[in-house]
Design an enzyme around this catalytic site. Structure first.
Site, PDB file in Angstrom:
ATOM      1  N   TYR A 122      -5.675   7.423  -6.868  1.00 42.62           N
ATOM      2  CA  TYR A 122      -6.965   8.084  -7.126  1.00 42.62           C
ATOM      3  C   TYR A 122      -6.802   9.514  -7.619  1.00 42.62           C
ATOM      4  O   TYR A 122      -7.771  10.256  -7.733  1.00 42.62           O
ATOM      5  CB  TYR A 122      -7.875   8.036  -5.896  1.00 42.62           C
ATOM      6  CG  TYR A 122      -7.250   8.569  -4.614  1.00 42.62           C
ATOM      7  CD1 TYR A 122      -7.232   9.932  -4.355  1.00 42.62           C
ATOM      8  CD2 TYR A 122      -6.706   7.700  -3.675  1.00 42.62           C
ATOM      9  CE1 TYR A 122      -6.665  10.412  -3.196  1.00 42.62           C
ATOM     10  CE2 TYR A 122      -6.143   8.182  -2.512  1.00 42.62           C
ATOM     11  CZ  TYR A 122      -6.118   9.533  -2.269  1.00 42.62           C
ATOM     12  OH  TYR A 122      -5.550  10.009  -1.116  1.00 42.62           O
ATOM     13  N   HIS A 178       0.846  -1.206   0.000  1.00 37.99           N
ATOM     14  CA  HIS A 178       0.000   0.000   0.000  1.00 37.99           C
ATOM     15  C   HIS A 178       0.872   1.243   0.000  1.00 37.99           C
ATOM     16  O   HIS A 178       1.599   1.500   0.959  1.00 37.99           O
ATOM     17  CB  HIS A 178      -0.899  -0.003   1.239  1.00 37.99           C
ATOM     18  CG  HIS A 178      -1.932   1.078   1.220  1.00 37.99           C
ATOM     19  ND1 HIS A 178      -2.997   1.069   0.349  1.00 37.99           N
ATOM     20  CD2 HIS A 178      -2.065   2.224   1.953  1.00 37.99           C
ATOM     21  CE1 HIS A 178      -3.755   2.136   0.557  1.00 37.99           C
ATOM     22  NE2 HIS A 178      -3.205   2.854   1.522  1.00 37.99           N
ATOM     23  N   ASP A 201       2.509   3.031   2.817  1.00 38.19           N
ATOM     24  CA  ASP A 201       1.400   3.986   2.826  1.00 38.19           C
ATOM     25  C   ASP A 201       1.842   5.426   2.560  1.00 38.19           C
ATOM     26  O   ASP A 201       2.043   5.813   1.415  1.00 38.19           O
ATOM     27  CB  ASP A 201       0.624   3.850   4.144  1.00 38.19           C
ATOM     28  CG  ASP A 201      -0.699   4.595   4.143  1.00 38.19           C
ATOM     29  OD1 ASP A 201      -1.056   5.202   3.112  1.00 38.19           O
ATOM     30  OD2 ASP A 201      -1.406   4.578   5.167  1.00 38.19           O
ATOM     31  N   ARG A 241      -4.602  15.470   6.667  1.00 35.59           N
ATOM     32  CA  ARG A 241      -5.171  15.341   5.328  1.00 35.59           C
ATOM     33  C   ARG A 241      -5.210  16.689   4.597  1.00 35.59           C
ATOM     34  O   ARG A 241      -5.052  16.744   3.383  1.00 35.59           O
ATOM     35  CB  ARG A 241      -6.579  14.735   5.415  1.00 35.59           C
ATOM     36  CG  ARG A 241      -7.058  14.203   4.078  1.00 35.59           C
ATOM     37  CD  ARG A 241      -8.412  13.545   4.186  1.00 35.59           C
ATOM     38  NE  ARG A 241      -9.480  14.523   4.312  1.00 35.59           N
ATOM     39  CZ  ARG A 241     -10.768  14.256   4.069  1.00 35.59           C
ATOM     40  NH1 ARG A 241     -11.127  13.041   3.706  1.00 35.59           N
ATOM     41  NH2 ARG A 241     -11.688  15.175   4.205  1.00 35.59           N
ATOM     42  N   HIS A 268      -9.439   1.027   1.810  1.00 41.68           N
ATOM     43  CA  HIS A 268      -9.145   1.497   3.166  1.00 41.68           C
ATOM     44  C   HIS A 268     -10.312   1.082   4.049  1.00 41.68           C
ATOM     45  O   HIS A 268     -11.467   1.324   3.696  1.00 41.68           O
ATOM     46  CB  HIS A 268      -9.078   3.030   3.196  1.00 41.68           C
ATOM     47  CG  HIS A 268      -7.892   3.637   2.514  1.00 41.68           C
ATOM     48  ND1 HIS A 268      -8.002   4.645   1.596  1.00 41.68           N
ATOM     49  CD2 HIS A 268      -6.563   3.401   2.645  1.00 41.68           C
ATOM     50  CE1 HIS A 268      -6.802   5.009   1.181  1.00 41.68           C
ATOM     51  NE2 HIS A 268      -5.897   4.270   1.800  1.00 41.68           N
ATOM     52  N   ARG A 305     -16.575   5.502   3.018  1.00 40.97           N
ATOM     53  CA  ARG A 305     -16.952   6.916   3.019  1.00 40.97           C
ATOM     54  C   ARG A 305     -17.146   7.417   1.591  1.00 40.97           C
ATOM     55  O   ARG A 305     -18.086   8.150   1.298  1.00 40.97           O
ATOM     56  CB  ARG A 305     -15.823   7.757   3.661  1.00 40.97           C
ATOM     57  CG  ARG A 305     -15.747   7.684   5.153  1.00 40.97           C
ATOM     58  CD  ARG A 305     -14.613   8.572   5.672  1.00 40.97           C
ATOM     59  NE  ARG A 305     -13.305   7.927   5.570  1.00 40.97           N
ATOM     60  CZ  ARG A 305     -12.247   8.449   4.981  1.00 40.97           C
ATOM     61  NH1 ARG A 305     -12.303   9.621   4.389  1.00 40.97           N
ATOM     62  NH2 ARG A 305     -11.105   7.784   4.967  1.00 40.97           N
ATOM     63  N   GLU A 310      -9.840   2.821   9.348  1.00 40.92           N
ATOM     64  CA  GLU A 310      -8.581   3.405   9.817  1.00 40.92           C
ATOM     65  C   GLU A 310      -8.844   4.325  11.003  1.00 40.92           C
ATOM     66  O   GLU A 310      -8.010   4.461  11.894  1.00 40.92           O
ATOM     67  CB  GLU A 310      -7.919   4.191   8.668  1.00 40.92           C
ATOM     68  CG  GLU A 310      -6.600   4.869   9.064  1.00 40.92           C
ATOM     69  CD  GLU A 310      -5.921   5.594   7.908  1.00 40.92           C
ATOM     70  OE1 GLU A 310      -6.548   5.701   6.832  1.00 40.92           O
ATOM     71  OE2 GLU A 310      -4.774   6.028   8.079  1.00 40.92           O
ATOM     72  N   HIS A 318     -12.033   3.497  -2.554  1.00 42.22           N
ATOM     73  CA  HIS A 318     -11.262   4.321  -1.627  1.00 42.22           C
ATOM     74  C   HIS A 318     -11.595   3.980  -0.188  1.00 42.22           C
ATOM     75  O   HIS A 318     -10.702   3.761   0.635  1.00 42.22           O
ATOM     76  CB  HIS A 318     -11.456   5.818  -1.864  1.00 42.22           C
ATOM     77  CG  HIS A 318     -10.678   6.629  -0.878  1.00 42.22           C
ATOM     78  ND1 HIS A 318     -11.183   6.983   0.347  1.00 42.22           N
ATOM     79  CD2 HIS A 318      -9.404   7.070  -0.898  1.00 42.22           C
ATOM     80  CE1 HIS A 318     -10.250   7.630   1.033  1.00 42.22           C
ATOM     81  NE2 HIS A 318      -9.162   7.695   0.295  1.00 42.22           N
ATOM     82  N   HIS A 365      -5.303  -1.158   6.616  1.00 41.10           N
ATOM     83  CA  HIS A 365      -5.368  -0.650   8.000  1.00 41.10           C
ATOM     84  C   HIS A 365      -6.178  -1.588   8.902  1.00 41.10           C
ATOM     85  O   HIS A 365      -5.604  -2.214   9.774  1.00 41.10           O
ATOM     86  CB  HIS A 365      -5.930   0.780   8.082  1.00 41.10           C
ATOM     87  CG  HIS A 365      -5.178   1.776   7.268  1.00 41.10           C
ATOM     88  ND1 HIS A 365      -3.836   1.991   7.449  1.00 41.10           N
ATOM     89  CD2 HIS A 365      -5.565   2.588   6.244  1.00 41.10           C
ATOM     90  CE1 HIS A 365      -3.433   2.908   6.587  1.00 41.10           C
ATOM     91  NE2 HIS A 365      -4.456   3.278   5.846  1.00 41.10           N
ATOM     92  N   HIS A 372       1.042   5.556  -1.357  1.00 42.70           N
ATOM     93  CA  HIS A 372       0.622   6.761  -2.070  1.00 42.70           C
ATOM     94  C   HIS A 372       1.930   7.494  -2.360  1.00 42.70           C
ATOM     95  O   HIS A 372       2.479   8.164  -1.481  1.00 42.70           O
ATOM     96  CB  HIS A 372      -0.282   7.635  -1.196  1.00 42.70           C
ATOM     97  CG  HIS A 372      -1.508   6.933  -0.688  1.00 42.70           C
ATOM     98  ND1 HIS A 372      -2.668   6.844  -1.406  1.00 42.70           N
ATOM     99  CD2 HIS A 372      -1.732   6.271   0.472  1.00 42.70           C
ATOM    100  CE1 HIS A 372      -3.565   6.173  -0.704  1.00 42.70           C
ATOM    101  NE2 HIS A 372      -3.026   5.805   0.437  1.00 42.70           N
TER     102      HIS A 372
HETATM  103 ZN   LIG Z   1      -3.796   4.767   2.090  1.00 41.62          ZN
END
Ligand SMILES: [Zn+2]
Length: 444
Positions: A120, A58, A318, A81, A230, A206, A233, A203, A267, A60
């Site tokens: 994404y 995993h 991650d 975030r 995900h 959510r 988490e 994703h 996660h 990004h």
């Molecule tokens: Zn992630």
């Protein structure tokens, strides 16, 4: 045919550590493995302990530009975030290629021979598709090729801002395809090729409603491709999911057909006992990313309970604030110790098995030093201050509990040497990272 001669090689949980192992390679694949033999003329020596290539379940890649910059002040996942979104908003395909190339080259130095990129960042900053709608995904494929590692492009569906159905806003408009069908059409144009496999991503519960989750799951099933999401988490995700649907994220995902042996839940930190049982019973893999989970103050997931319930474990870097799968591996055990106040939940072999699990990212033939497997070899030096003096009887424990990415000396990925004596064979990695992470747009 090329030949590598390992002073010591880990031949998996059953084979253990073997001495003087000759690995003969034909093209990208291992042709023969012979233990207890002298090196033939022309064989390249691998000092220390040689392990299979590590698999990063995993990633990004673009988060690499945030290292250090999110490590000041207070806050939680949600304040982190905001900063992450700033970098996401500044990337274009060329910058993405540069940043991902440097990030993947760092992974190569750490012994990672395949990475699952949870992707994404699909469209331009206004949310419009590029002329090639997969231009950003193609940039990642190009980046992995330059770094010499294999990529699983986990093309991720991201449709809404939250469980209440709010539309995507701000930077998030780059992530969205509008609906699951448009996502499937765009992602369907991507094809597996040498060094690249395409997988599907949801994703999170959510960002994707149950009907769209089911559509993505069906798309992955049609192609026999991995499916990642995900999951739990954050406690806030669980609370919002319960309030909106009366179900936990795991039960909601299961009801949409998302769990199963091709699926990886990333996660899986805040689970009920029932969630653990469902993930285990469906043989859903769980990807732990402990250095990120601790960095973002997420919590500690129930790794042992999940493994006992039947979930295979894999590991991911991650956020790439740390790129070191040795650290991720031992953290799974050490976090359990902190939680339980007891030692010895996972053996070194179990942890190394998780660190070399390529199946969750769609390379089930990899992660083993045996004939037919991709020739992915990672030589871990035993002469650094961290491992000098390691006892011959517990070398595997020394490697898992004391080695770092800096102890990786040589890396062969798909039969090609990409790291020699601690340096990438084609990229000046520190210079590349410096140039891309400090590029003016990303510094804003
Ligand atoms: Zn992630």
């Amino acid at each position: 045919m090329t030949a590598w001669h390992a002073e010591l090689a880990w031949l998996g949980p059953e084979g253990g550590l073997a001495e003087r192992v000759l690995v003969e390679v034909e093209g990208e694949r291992i042709a023969a493995v012979t233990e207890g033999t002298d090196p033939p003329p022309g064989a390249t020596r691998l000092a220390g302990v040689t392990i299979p290539g590590l698999a990063n379940g995993h990633s990004h890649a673009f988060h690499r530009a945030l290292r250090g910059r999110t490590h000041r002040g207070r806050g939680d996942f949600w304040s982190w975030r905001e900063l992450m979104y700033r970098v996401a908003g500044a990337l274009d395909p060329d910058r993405y290629l540069e940043l991902a190339t440097a990030a993947y080259a760092e992974m190569a130095l750490a012994g990672i021979t395949a990475v699952g990129e949870f992707h994404y960042l699909h469209h331009d900053p206004a949310g419009r598709p590029y002329a090639d709608p997969n231009r950003m995904g193609e940039a990642l494929a190009e980046a992995a090729g330059r770094a010499g590692i294999r990529l699983t492009l986990i093309d991720t569906c991201y449709l809404r801002a939250g469980l209440d159905g709010r539309p995507l806003a701000g930077v998030q408009v780059r992530f969205g395809d509008g609906d699951a069908q448009a996502w499937a059409e765009r992602a369907g144009a991507l094809r597996d090729r040498p060094g690249l496999r395409v997988a599907a991503g949801v994703h999170s519960v959510r960002a994707v409603d149950p009907a769209a989750m089911a559509a993505v799951a069906a798309w992955a099933a049609d192609r026999d491709a991995p499916l990642h999401l995900h999951l739990s988490e954050q406690r806030a995700e669980n609370e919002a999911c319960l309030a909106a649907t009366g179900r936990t994220p795991a039960t909601l995902a299961e009801s949409a057909g998302v769990l199963g042996p091709r699926t990886t839940a990333v996660h899986a930190t805040h689970l009920t006992e029932d969630d653990v049982a469902r993930l285990g019973a469906t043989r859903t893999t769980v990807c732990f990313c402990p250095t990120t989970e601790r960095d973002l103050a997420d919590g500690v997931g129930p790794a042992r309970a999940l493994a006992d319930a039947g979930s295979p474990l894999c590991l991911g870097s991650d956020s790439n604030a740390v790129v070191d799968l040795f650290e991720e591996a031992r953290a799974v055990e050490l976090d359990e110790r902190l939680r339980s106040e007891r030692r010895g939940h996972f053996s070194a072999a179990e942890l190394l098995r998780a660190a070399t699990d390529h199946a969750s990212i769609g390379w089930p033939e990899a992660g083993r030093i045996e004939p037919g497997a991709p020739a992915d070899l990672v030589a871990v030096s035993l002469d650094s201050v961290r491992l000098a003096g390691a006892h011959p009887d517990t070398l595997l424990e020394s490697a898992v509990f004391a080695a770092t990415a800096a102890d990786v000396r040589d890396v062969i990925a798909s039969g090609r040497q990409i790291v020699r004596d601690g340096r990438h064979t084609s990229i000046d990695v520190p210079a590349a990272l410096q140039q891309t992470c400090l590029a003016p747009l990303l510094r804003a």
